[in-house]
Design a protein around this motif. Structure first.
Motif, PDB file in Angstrom:
ATOM      1  N   ALA A  23       0.958  -1.125  -0.376  1.00 26.23           N
ATOM      2  CA  ALA A  23       0.341   0.299   0.253  1.00 26.23           C
ATOM      3  C   ALA A  23       1.225   1.131   0.429  1.00 26.23           C
ATOM      4  CB  ALA A  23      -0.856   0.291   1.165  1.00 26.23           C
ATOM      5  N   PHE A  24       2.206   1.587   0.779  1.00 23.17           N
ATOM      6  CA  PHE A  24       2.364   2.260   1.222  1.00 23.17           C
ATOM      7  C   PHE A  24       3.669   2.375  -0.303  1.00 23.17           C
ATOM      8  CE2 PHE A  24       2.311   2.044   5.585  1.00 23.17           C
ATOM      9  CZ  PHE A  24       2.147   3.195   5.814  1.00 23.17           C
ATOM     10  N   ALA A  25       3.998   0.893  -1.248  1.00 23.90           N
ATOM     11  CA  ALA A  25       4.353   1.698  -2.075  1.00 23.90           C
ATOM     12  C   ALA A  25       3.432   2.128  -3.328  1.00 23.90           C
ATOM     13  CB  ALA A  25       5.079   0.111  -2.913  1.00 23.90           C
ATOM     14  N   VAL A  64      -5.567  -0.692  -2.762  1.00 30.31           N
ATOM     15  CA  VAL A  64      -4.908  -1.788  -2.555  1.00 30.31           C
ATOM     16  C   VAL A  64      -4.324  -2.326  -1.546  1.00 30.31           C
ATOM     17  CG1 VAL A  64      -2.191  -2.269  -3.305  1.00 30.31           C
ATOM     18  CG2 VAL A  64      -3.018  -0.846  -4.546  1.00 30.31           C
ATOM     19  N   TYR A  65      -4.063  -1.717  -0.388  1.00 30.49           N
ATOM     20  CA  TYR A  65      -4.422  -2.547   0.373  1.00 30.49           C
ATOM     21  C   TYR A  65      -5.594  -3.452   1.256  1.00 30.49           C
ATOM     22  CZ  TYR A  65      -3.244  -2.948   5.889  1.00 30.49           C
ATOM     23  OH  TYR A  65      -2.460  -3.031   7.273  1.00 30.49           O
ATOM     24  N   GLY A  66      -6.595  -2.663   0.660  1.00 32.73           N
ATOM     25  CA  GLY A  66      -7.914  -3.854   1.263  1.00 32.73           C
ATOM     26  C   GLY A  66      -7.686  -4.704   0.328  1.00 32.73           C
ATOM     27  N   ILE A  67      -7.477  -4.682  -0.925  1.00 36.55           N
ATOM     28  CA  ILE A  67      -7.647  -5.905  -2.133  1.00 36.55           C
ATOM     29  C   ILE A  67      -6.477  -7.136  -1.688  1.00 36.55           C
ATOM     30  CG2 ILE A  67      -7.117  -6.425  -4.456  1.00 36.55           C
ATOM     31  CD1 ILE A  67      -7.797  -3.679  -5.121  1.00 36.55           C
ATOM     32  N   PRO A  91      -3.764   9.355  -4.602  1.00 26.75           N
ATOM     33  CA  PRO A  91      -3.136   8.774  -4.306  1.00 26.75           C
ATOM     34  C   PRO A  91      -3.217   8.192  -2.959  1.00 26.75           C
ATOM     35  CG  PRO A  91      -2.178  10.892  -5.137  1.00 26.75           C
ATOM     36  CD  PRO A  91      -2.984  10.613  -4.803  1.00 26.75           C
ATOM     37  N   LEU A  92      -3.359   8.649  -1.859  1.00 27.23           N
ATOM     38  CA  LEU A  92      -3.522   8.328  -0.639  1.00 27.23           C
ATOM     39  C   LEU A  92      -5.036   6.979  -1.298  1.00 27.23           C
ATOM     40  CD1 LEU A  92      -3.459   7.520   2.285  1.00 27.23           C
ATOM     41  CD2 LEU A  92      -4.199   9.808   2.892  1.00 27.23           C
TER      42      LEU A  92
END
Length: 240
Positions: A46-48, A173-176, A166-167
């Motif tokens: 997610a950070f990436a 993406v983190y949730g996925i 973007p955040l």
């Protein structure tokens, strides 16, 4: 040099460096983050995404970082033809660069890790249970969710602007990763997988084994079909 190409290349390099970097940190022997688990991997990815998208946008691209996104918008007439090749080539080249930087970052750890499958996982995705159609369906669904929600968060009714965009993508993406990532490792991005797999194939990694090219089509075809479907549904629903 074309700003779209540069932005996508550098942004994707940052994406893969940090994303595959967290996988390497969790999996490779004698790493300080070894065995820290799936939540760490999903968080790192997610950070990436956040870092890669912000970088790409700052350099003048739209911050796709993903051929599935670019091809989806192009296929349904929402992306200019003359930008297609710069974006796609930038994404693949950037993924290769990012993967090489991961290799260099963990240079002392490849020899200490005997399992060839773990080394490959630091570059490209692989299935928990090898079932190509089911694996492709997982990648299709994950990418559909990603692209559909990207359209939603940038819809004028939502009004997402600045770094909040973007955040929010990073959180998606983190949730996925947490919800849908278990079966295949959630590539949801052909460049992220293919570019890094190409790097694995050519880099002098001790005992690296096969790059598993028989599986390589899954994280390419599934995301592309999922992305195109998501744009199509979003357009039919009046979101764009």
């Amino acid at each position: 040099m074309e700003s779209g190409f540069v932005g996508e290349m550098v942004g994707t390099a940052i994406l893969v460096l940090m994303g595959n970097g967290v996988v390497s940190n969790v999996l490779l022997n004698k790493s300080k983050g070894q065995n820290s688990g799936w939540i760490v991997i999903a968080t790192g990815w997610a950070f990436a995404v956040l870092a890669g998208v912000v970088t790409a946008v700052a350099l003048g691209s739209q911050g796709h970082l993903n051929p599935a996104v670019t091809l989806a918008f192009f296929a349904l007439g929402h992306f200019p033809k003359d930008e297609l090749l710069p974006y796609l080539s930038g994404q693949i080249i950037g993924a290769i660069i990012g993967a090489v930087l991961v290799w260099l970052t963990y240079l002392s750890h490849w020899k200490s890790t005997e399992d060839a499958a773990i080394k490959l996982a630091c570059f490209s995705t692989g299935p928990a249970i090898r079932a190509p159609f089911a694996n492709m369906l997982t990648e299709f669904i994950g990418t559909f969710v990603l692209v559909f929600l990207v359209v939603a968060i940038f819809n004028k009714s939502v009004g997402t602007t600045g770094v909040l965009g973007p955040l929010t993508v990073a959180l998606i993406v983190y949730g996925i990763g947490l919800s849908l990532g278990g079966p295949t490792g959630f590539a949801i991005n052909p460049a992220r997988d293919l570019g890094a797999r190409l790097a694995h194939a050519v880099l002098p990694i001790p005992g690296k084994g096969s790059s598993d090219w028989s599986y390589a089509w899954v994280p390419v075809v599934g995301p592309i079909l999922g992305g195109i479907s998501a744009i199509g549904v979003a357009r039919l629903a009046g979101m764009m």
